[in-house]
Design a protein around this motif. Structure first.
Motif, PDB file in Angstrom:
ATOM      1  N   GLY A  53       0.812  -1.214   0.000  1.00 47.11           N
ATOM      2  CA  GLY A  53       0.000   0.000   0.000  1.00 47.11           C
ATOM      3  C   GLY A  53       0.843   1.260   0.000  1.00 47.11           C
ATOM      4  O   GLY A  53       0.612   2.187  -0.783  1.00 47.11           O
ATOM      5  N   GLN A  54       1.858   1.278   0.868  1.00 50.59           N
ATOM      6  CA  GLN A  54       2.745   2.450   0.953  1.00 50.59           C
ATOM      7  C   GLN A  54       3.491   2.642  -0.366  1.00 50.59           C
ATOM      8  O   GLN A  54       3.647   3.759  -0.854  1.00 50.59           O
ATOM      9  N   SER A  55       3.939   1.531  -0.918  1.00 52.71           N
ATOM     10  CA  SER A  55       4.725   1.570  -2.142  1.00 52.71           C
ATOM     11  C   SER A  55       3.886   2.076  -3.315  1.00 52.71           C
ATOM     12  O   SER A  55       4.322   2.948  -4.073  1.00 52.71           O
ATOM     13  N   LEU A  56       2.675   1.559  -3.447  1.00 55.43           N
ATOM     14  CA  LEU A  56       1.793   2.001  -4.530  1.00 55.43           C
ATOM     15  C   LEU A  56       1.410   3.467  -4.357  1.00 55.43           C
ATOM     16  O   LEU A  56       1.300   4.207  -5.329  1.00 55.43           O
ATOM     17  N   CYS A  59       4.140   5.448  -5.713  1.00 54.68           N
ATOM     18  CA  CYS A  59       4.076   5.415  -7.181  1.00 54.68           C
ATOM     19  C   CYS A  59       3.043   6.401  -7.696  1.00 54.68           C
ATOM     20  O   CYS A  59       3.295   7.136  -8.658  1.00 54.68           O
ATOM     21  N   MET A  60       1.881   6.419  -7.055  1.00 51.25           N
ATOM     22  CA  MET A  60       0.810   7.312  -7.503  1.00 51.25           C
ATOM     23  C   MET A  60       1.194   8.773  -7.295  1.00 51.25           C
ATOM     24  O   MET A  60       0.901   9.625  -8.139  1.00 51.25           O
ATOM     25  N   ASN A  61       1.886   9.045  -6.195  1.00 57.68           N
ATOM     26  CA  ASN A  61       2.342  10.419  -5.945  1.00 57.68           C
ATOM     27  C   ASN A  61       3.314  10.870  -7.034  1.00 57.68           C
ATOM     28  O   ASN A  61       3.250  12.006  -7.508  1.00 57.68           O
ATOM     29  N   ILE A  62       4.227   9.982  -7.413  1.00 57.42           N
ATOM     30  CA  ILE A  62       5.195  10.349  -8.460  1.00 57.42           C
ATOM     31  C   ILE A  62       4.476  10.538  -9.796  1.00 57.42           C
ATOM     32  O   ILE A  62       4.759  11.481 -10.531  1.00 57.42           O
ATOM     33  N   LEU A  63       3.529   9.653 -10.093  1.00 54.72           N
ATOM     34  CA  LEU A  63       2.755   9.793 -11.336  1.00 54.72           C
ATOM     35  C   LEU A  63       2.014  11.120 -11.375  1.00 54.72           C
ATOM     36  O   LEU A  63       1.990  11.807 -12.400  1.00 54.72           O
ATOM     37  N   THR A  64       1.407  11.481 -10.247  1.00 53.60           N
ATOM     38  CA  THR A  64       0.682  12.747 -10.162  1.00 53.60           C
ATOM     39  C   THR A  64       1.653  13.911 -10.368  1.00 53.60           C
ATOM     40  O   THR A  64       1.346  14.875 -11.075  1.00 53.60           O
ATOM     41  N   ALA A  65       2.845  13.800  -9.781  1.00 57.65           N
ATOM     42  CA  ALA A  65       3.859  14.842  -9.944  1.00 57.65           C
ATOM     43  C   ALA A  65       4.313  14.924 -11.405  1.00 57.65           C
ATOM     44  O   ALA A  65       4.475  16.016 -11.955  1.00 57.65           O
ATOM     45  N   ARG A  84      -3.166  11.477 -20.640  1.00 57.35           N
ATOM     46  CA  ARG A  84      -4.079  10.327 -20.666  1.00 57.35           C
ATOM     47  C   ARG A  84      -3.379   9.049 -20.219  1.00 57.35           C
ATOM     48  O   ARG A  84      -3.952   8.233 -19.492  1.00 57.35           O
ATOM     49  N   LEU A  85      -2.134   8.881 -20.665  1.00 52.73           N
ATOM     50  CA  LEU A  85      -1.372   7.694 -20.283  1.00 52.73           C
ATOM     51  C   LEU A  85      -1.078   7.666 -18.792  1.00 52.73           C
ATOM     52  O   LEU A  85      -1.222   6.634 -18.138  1.00 52.73           O
ATOM     53  N   TYR A  86      -0.680   8.816 -18.242  1.00 51.01           N
ATOM     54  CA  TYR A  86      -0.427   8.884 -16.796  1.00 51.01           C
ATOM     55  C   TYR A  86      -1.708   8.556 -16.026  1.00 51.01           C
ATOM     56  O   TYR A  86      -1.681   7.831 -15.042  1.00 51.01           O
ATOM     57  N   ASP A  87      -2.829   9.112 -16.494  1.00 51.38           N
ATOM     58  CA  ASP A  87      -4.118   8.829 -15.861  1.00 51.38           C
ATOM     59  C   ASP A  87      -4.431   7.347 -15.912  1.00 51.38           C
ATOM     60  O   ASP A  87      -4.883   6.754 -14.928  1.00 51.38           O
ATOM     61  N   TYR A  88      -4.200   6.763 -17.073  1.00 53.29           N
ATOM     62  CA  TYR A  88      -4.462   5.332 -17.239  1.00 53.29           C
ATOM     63  C   TYR A  88      -3.604   4.534 -16.251  1.00 53.29           C
ATOM     64  O   TYR A  88      -4.100   3.630 -15.576  1.00 53.29           O
ATOM     65  N   CYS A  89      -2.327   4.884 -16.158  1.00 52.21           N
ATOM     66  CA  CYS A  89      -1.424   4.195 -15.235  1.00 52.21           C
ATOM     67  C   CYS A  89      -1.906   4.339 -13.790  1.00 52.21           C
ATOM     68  O   CYS A  89      -1.873   3.377 -13.017  1.00 52.21           O
ATOM     69  N   LEU A  90      -2.367   5.529 -13.439  1.00 49.21           N
ATOM     70  CA  LEU A  90      -2.919   5.758 -12.101  1.00 49.21           C
ATOM     71  C   LEU A  90      -4.113   4.839 -11.841  1.00 49.21           C
ATOM     72  O   LEU A  90      -4.189   4.207 -10.788  1.00 49.21           O
ATOM     73  N   HIS A  91      -5.020   4.773 -12.806  1.00 44.53           N
ATOM     74  CA  HIS A  91      -6.189   3.898 -12.648  1.00 44.53           C
ATOM     75  C   HIS A  91      -5.767   2.449 -12.491  1.00 44.53           C
ATOM     76  O   HIS A  91      -6.327   1.712 -11.684  1.00 44.53           O
ATOM     77  N   ARG A  92      -4.786   2.040 -13.277  1.00 45.25           N
ATOM     78  CA  ARG A  92      -4.296   0.663 -13.192  1.00 45.25           C
ATOM     79  C   ARG A  92      -3.735   0.387 -11.800  1.00 45.25           C
ATOM     80  O   ARG A  92      -3.954  -0.687 -11.242  1.00 45.25           O
ATOM     81  N   LEU A  93      -3.007   1.346 -11.244  1.00 45.01           N
ATOM     82  CA  LEU A  93      -2.401   1.136  -9.924  1.00 45.01           C
ATOM     83  C   LEU A  93      -3.459   1.088  -8.829  1.00 45.01           C
ATOM     84  O   LEU A  93      -3.342   0.315  -7.880  1.00 45.01           O
TER      85      LEU A  93
END
Length: 127
Positions: A53-56, A59-65, A84-93
């Protein structure tokens, strides 16, 4: 021993971020993200769900950044695609967090790896 190594890595990343140009900054963020994704994958495989959970979350924080570094004024179509790709990756995570699917992580790693390679190519053409 392992804990102190992780702490050192975090500090190292922050030092590199402080010293980085915007292009290098994005690469540093990508490297940090890909590192953290493989760590999250390890946590899932080892059933360390709290660490996962902490790790993901990292990851999401870095993606958002990364998403927030996109230049909508200058970037045109490419920036829209990246966003769109970053958003998709966020949704996947978010999905991975619930489903604990390592294939979800692998997909995100694959996509981000391609973006990172492209970004390195962009950087090369700017120097």
């Amino acid at each position: 021993m392992n804990d102190s190594y992780d702490g050192y890595r975090a500090v190292d990343l922050e030092v590199r971020v402080c010293a980085a140009s915007p292009y290098e900054l994005v690469l540093v963020m990508f490297d940090g993200l890909l590192d953290e994704l493989s760590r999250a994958r390890g946590h899932i495989e080892a059933s360390h769900y709290e660490l996962k959970g902490q790790s993901l979350e990292k990851c999401m924080n870095i993606l958002t950044a990364l998403n927030s570094t996109l230049d909508y004024e200058e970037g045109g179509e490419l920036v829209q695609d990246l966003s769109r790709l970053y958003d998709y990756c966020l949704h996947r995570l978010v999905d991975v967090s619930v489903s604990l699917s390592v294939t979800g992580i692998d997909e995100v790693v694959h996509l981000l790896g391609q973006i990172r390679d492209g970004w390195e190519g962009v950087n090369a053409s700017h120097h």
